[in-house]
Enzyme design. Structure first.
Site, PDB file in Angstrom:
ATOM      1  N   VAL A   1       0.816  -1.210   0.000  1.00  0.00           N
ATOM      2  CA  VAL A   1       0.000   0.000   0.000  1.00  0.00           C
ATOM      3  C   VAL A   1       0.854   1.267   0.000  1.00  0.00           C
ATOM      4  O   VAL A   1       0.334   2.368   0.037  1.00  0.00           O
ATOM      5  CB  VAL A   1      -0.971   0.040   1.206  1.00  0.00           C
ATOM      6  CG1 VAL A   1      -1.897  -1.162   1.172  1.00  0.00           C
ATOM      7  CG2 VAL A   1      -0.213   0.113   2.524  1.00  0.00           C
ATOM      8  N   GLU A   2       2.161   1.085  -0.037  1.00  0.00           N
ATOM      9  CA  GLU A   2       3.009   2.275  -0.112  1.00  0.00           C
ATOM     10  C   GLU A   2       3.645   2.352  -1.508  1.00  0.00           C
ATOM     11  O   GLU A   2       3.029   2.812  -2.446  1.00  0.00           O
ATOM     12  CB  GLU A   2       4.040   2.266   1.017  1.00  0.00           C
ATOM     13  CG  GLU A   2       3.337   2.389   2.387  1.00  0.00           C
ATOM     14  CD  GLU A   2       4.282   2.538   3.554  1.00  0.00           C
ATOM     15  OE1 GLU A   2       5.155   3.419   3.496  1.00  0.00           O
ATOM     16  OE2 GLU A   2       4.159   1.770   4.532  1.00  0.00           O
TER      17      GLU A   2
END
Lengths: 324, 584
Positions: A130-131
């Site tokens: 998610v980064e």
């Protein structure tokens, strides 16, 4: 080793303890907070390479996110002003991006302290789905190796080809430079009485009196210990979402680590809203209220709060020249 | 087994041994440097560990008002352990399970200790806050109670504050008990308080509770942290380490023994090889001596047979010469002998005349010579003489004598040529007229030459040549003999002499059968001959070549098959010192 064995008698120790605990110490002001150094010694070449990497979006899977995306050094004091940062494909994390400034002074990295240092920290986001969302570090290395300038730079600086360890080492070396020295309060600590306003001075006294300084101490005004959310008042009573994240418990699985987080540095607190691990608190006033209520078991009048915030403002230092 | 295989095995063992020792040594760590480094690191870990305890106590007792030093020290301690692990105590490098276990124990202990320190820090902060705040809050409440005339409450607050301080600062368990008893009482007085003070009362109560809870927890964590056995674990690791180092040293000593053994092995091997080589050389020397003797013998034999062959060639030449000479002498001898016979026959008639003269002389000396008898004798004498004159007997005798005289001069000439050819009287190096030698040779070979035409084109002013004439004549005879044998009975042999810058050139050419290329190539090889067995030794041209070369000259052969052969002999005027010794 033991203090008692080191020449102190019981009585002397007791006298000392009384002296300090009753707040009678005038001549020797206890050093709760110390100034941060003017600059950090770094390997310039590595730091320069690290800077390039810090701003390089190729570290993300779709070339959209660099370290600087969530740790905006120019406008947002090393954070991004969002509750949760947006990673690749608009995905969001579950914790607020802390500022990268002065992170070098933190005893551990991440809200839950799962990384020991900047190097370890830098490994995390790149392959976090998610980064930055890279599948593997091998892929990162392959991507960077397409750039002959990188290949040359790594070879020149480290004497070897690009690899994960070197990438994070360079980034961490750059991050060491990201500090904010010369804050008015540091100048005050260094003897310049006029560096801070009377209100800020009062704020500092209140900061100590309310007990904030119990945890927010040291050169980073925090960042050197863990603390539980809601030590004097059950955090479940808070109207927001602060009780949801179990914090360090997720790392250690120790019962007593539930809702324990790294005490954050307050040096840039007034500049890096929103607040707390989940970024659920938008204003500094609200944050101060919550802290005093749940951590210190007190209530704080608006005047005091405003002085404390004024003090917090005096902690904001300068970004050294040439690091951005 | 062959020595080479033995050597190969020995070399393999030597190399294998060296490799083994090198490998074994590579598995051994550099113990001295390692020992220094590890000891130093362990010492520093011990120091850091002690500092952690001290700094925790300083924080506990508010001598330190921030955790920076404590935090830095625990971090350093962890880092030291990590670096120690990476550098030395990882299973890839260190194969000693005992040592690894000791390190793991220490590592675990330090981790536990650091976790306890972290917990201590958290609780200590909370405790500190409450210990600091609670007395002030209590005094505030005492004031309120006093103003509200709540004497019991005021007394309770005062007692709680006192007990709290005593408990917090001195850790008296009596105070703890009293506080625990006072807590329910505090809850009882809450309702009696003015409304505005109720929140302050609740806060106070909460902080008192917090002090009770947190002090117990803080001290519990601190004492646990201080009572961890990390120090003894460090000592344990140190001891294990020393033991291991000693073990390594003994291994190093063992390696030394192996190295000594290896060197001994090498020396023995080298000695063996040296001995082997020596006996091999001795054997070789013997072999060489035997071979040399054999070669020497063969060489001597060869030399002997060569000289025998040369001798036989000489004898053959001599035989040939003698045959020629005999023939040459035979012819005049034949007719001289027949002439003498004829003369002896005619001498009988002359004898009759001489007897008649004698008888006449006797008659005349008589006192009374018998004239008639004398007349008869004279008549018979004249008759004989007239008959002789009629038959020209006297002129025939004259002719025969003249003829015989010529024959004898022929023989004399031949003998003189023979002398010239062989020069038996002169064995030294002389300045020689080559024409004389050529003529003598031609004379001796005249029977062999027979009807063949010999054209002599002798150059003018041919200088005398320093040489052994007999040897050169042998060469000439060889060449002329070959020419004569190669040509038909009516063939032509031409001999040209000319003076050159270096000396003299003699060219023998014939219109004989000539030679093929391959024959020309072999012409000077000993025992090479194209003649029938028994006709030539095959040494003639070989010896000729030797003679000319020993004179510092040169001999060339040009020939075309069925066209003729040309042999050119070149001779220098003077001989070098080296040549002189060779010739002699």
């Amino acid at each position: 080793m033991f203090l008692l064995n080191a020449g102190f008698t019981d009585r002397q120790v007791l006298a000392g303890l009384l002296f300090v605990s009753l707040g009678c110490a005038k001549a020797t002001e206890p050093t709760f907070i110390t100034p941060i150094p003017q600059h950090m010694a770094v390997d310039e070449a590595k730091a320069k390479l690290g800077k390039t990497l810090f701003f390089d979006k190729r570290l993300s899977t779709d070339n959209s996110i660099s370290c600087a995306t969530c740790h905006d050094l120019n406008g947002a004091f090393g954070a991004d002003g969002q509750q949760f940062s947006s990673g690749v494909n608009g995905l969001q994390g579950t914790r607020n991006s802390p500022t990268v400034f002065n992170a070098v002074f933190n005893f551990k990295q991440f809200w839950d302290g799962r990384a020991h240092d900047l190097v370890e920290q830098a490994r995390g986001p790149v392959t976090n789905p998610v980064e930055m969302g890279m599948a593997t570090w091998t892929e990162v290395v392959r991507k960077l190796a397409d750039d002959s300038q990188y290949v040359e730079a790594f070879q020149q600086i480290y004497g070897q080809g690009i690899n994960e360890d070197l990438i994070v080492d360079a980034i961490a070396e750059y991050e060491k430079q990201l500090i904010t020295p010369n804050s008015p309060f540091d100048q005050f600590l260094n003897g310049d009485e006029s560096a801070i306003t009377a209100k800020q001075k009062k704020g500092y006294e209140l900061f100590k009196a309310y007990g904030c300084v119990s945890c927010h101490q040291g050169k980073n005004v925090g960042g050197n210990m863990f603390q539980k959310m809601g030590v004097l008042k059950d955090i479940n009573l808070q109207s927001g979402s602060l009780n949801e994240d179990l914090g360090r418990y997720e790392v250690t699985k120790n019962e007593w680590d539930k809702r324990v987080f790294k005490v954050p540095s307050l040096r840039l607190a007034v500049k890096t809203a929103p607040y707390f691990h989940d970024g659920s608190v938008k204003t500094i006033e609200e944050a101060v209220d919550i802290m005093i209520e749940f951590q210190l078991g007190r209530t704080v009048p608006k005047d005091d709060r405003s002085s404390i915030i004024a003090f917090l403002e005096s902690l904001v230092g300068e970004i050294p020249e040439g690091v951005l | 087994m062959k020595p080479s295989i033995l050597l190969l095995i020995y070399l393999s063992l030597a190399i294998g041994g060296a490799a083994g020792i090198v490998y074994y040594q590579s598995t051994l760590p550099d113990t001295e440097q390692m020992n220094n480094d590890v000891s130093q690191k362990l010492l520093s870990i011990d120091g850091l560990n002690a500092s952690v305890g001290e700094l925790a106590l300083r924080s506990r007792h508010h001598i330190d008002n921030n955790y920076d030093n404590l935090t830095r020290t625990t971090a350093l301690l962890e880092q030291s352990l990590v670096s120690l692990e990476q550098r030395y105590f990882n299973p890839e490098q260190l194969k000693d399970p005992m040592l690894l276990r000791n390190f793991e124990l220490l590592n675990k202990e330090i981790m536990i200790q650091n976790d306890l320190i972290e917990s201590f820090k958290s609780h200590n902060s909370v405790l500190r806050n409450s210990v600091r705040y609670a007395p002030a809050a209590g005094q505030n409440l005492m004031q309120i109670a006093r103003e509200a005339k709540l004497i019991e409450a005021e007394g309770l607050y005062a007692q709680v504050v006192r007990e709290l301080l005593e408990y917090a600062l001195l850790g008296s368990s009596l105070s703890e008990e009293k506080l625990k008893i006072a807590l329910p009482k505090l809850a009882e007085i809450e309702t009696a308080l003015p409304e505005f003070a109720q929140i302050a009362h609740l806060e106070f109560t909460r902080h008192v509770k917090t002090v009770l809870d947190e002090k117990a927890l803080t001290d519990q964590y601190l004492s646990k942290a201080l009572l961890t056995t990390s120090s003894s674990k460090i000592q344990g690791l140190s001891q294990a380490w020393n033991q291991w180092i000693m073990q390594q040293s003994s291994q190093a000593a063992r390696l030394d023994q192996w190295v000594m053994a290896y060197i001994a092995f090498l020396l023995v091997g080298l000695g063996f090889i040296a001995w082997k080589l020596r006996s091999l050389y001795l054997h070789l020397d013997h072999e060489v001596a035997v071979q040399t003797a054999e070669v020497q013998k063969a060489f001597d034999d060869l030399k002997e047979s060569e000289s025998k062959l040369v001798q036989s060639e000489k004898m053959a030449s001599l035989g040939q010469m003698v045959a020629g000479v005999a023939h040459e002498i035979n012819t005049p001898l034949g007719y001289i002998s027949s002439n003498v016979d004829t003369i002896r026959l005619n001498m009988g008639e002359l004898d009759g005349i001489l007897q008649s003269v004698d008888m006449i002389s006797q008659e005349i000396s008589q006192s009374k010579p018998n004239t008639k008898k004398i007349g008869n004798i004279v008549k018979r004498m004249v008759h004989v003489y007239r008959s002789m004159r009629q038959r020209e007997t006297l002129s025939e005798i004259e002719d025969l004598l003249q003829d015989s005289s010529y024959g004898l001069s022929e023989i004399s000439d031949l003998v003189s040529s023979l002398k010239d050819f062989s020069r038996l009287d002169r064995t030294s190096v002389l300045d020689t007229d080559l024409h004389q030698g050529l003529d003598a040779t031609l004379k001796i070979c005249s029977s062999l030459i027979g009807q063949r035409q010999v054209i002599k084109t002798y150059g003018q002013n041919i200088p005398l040549i320093e040489c052994m004439p007999a040897q050169l004549n042998q060469v000439f005879m060889n060449i002329i003999t070959n020419s004569a044998q190669a040509t038909a009975d009516d063939g032509v042999i031409e001999i040209i002499t000319r003076a050159t810058d270096q000396g003299v050139e003699i060219e023998f050419s014939d219109n004989g059968s000539g030679m093929s290329e391959s024959t020309i190539k072999q012409i000077f090889d000993p025992f090479f001959t194209t003649k029938e067995v028994g006709e030539g030794t095959g040494l003639g041209m070989s010896i000729s070549y030797k003679i000319i070369k020993s004179h510092g000259g040169d001999i060339e052969v040009n020939s075309l098959l069925n066209q003729g052969t040309q042999v050119t002999v070149k001779l220098p005027l003077k001989q070098s010192q080296a040549s002189l010794s060779v010739i002699k």
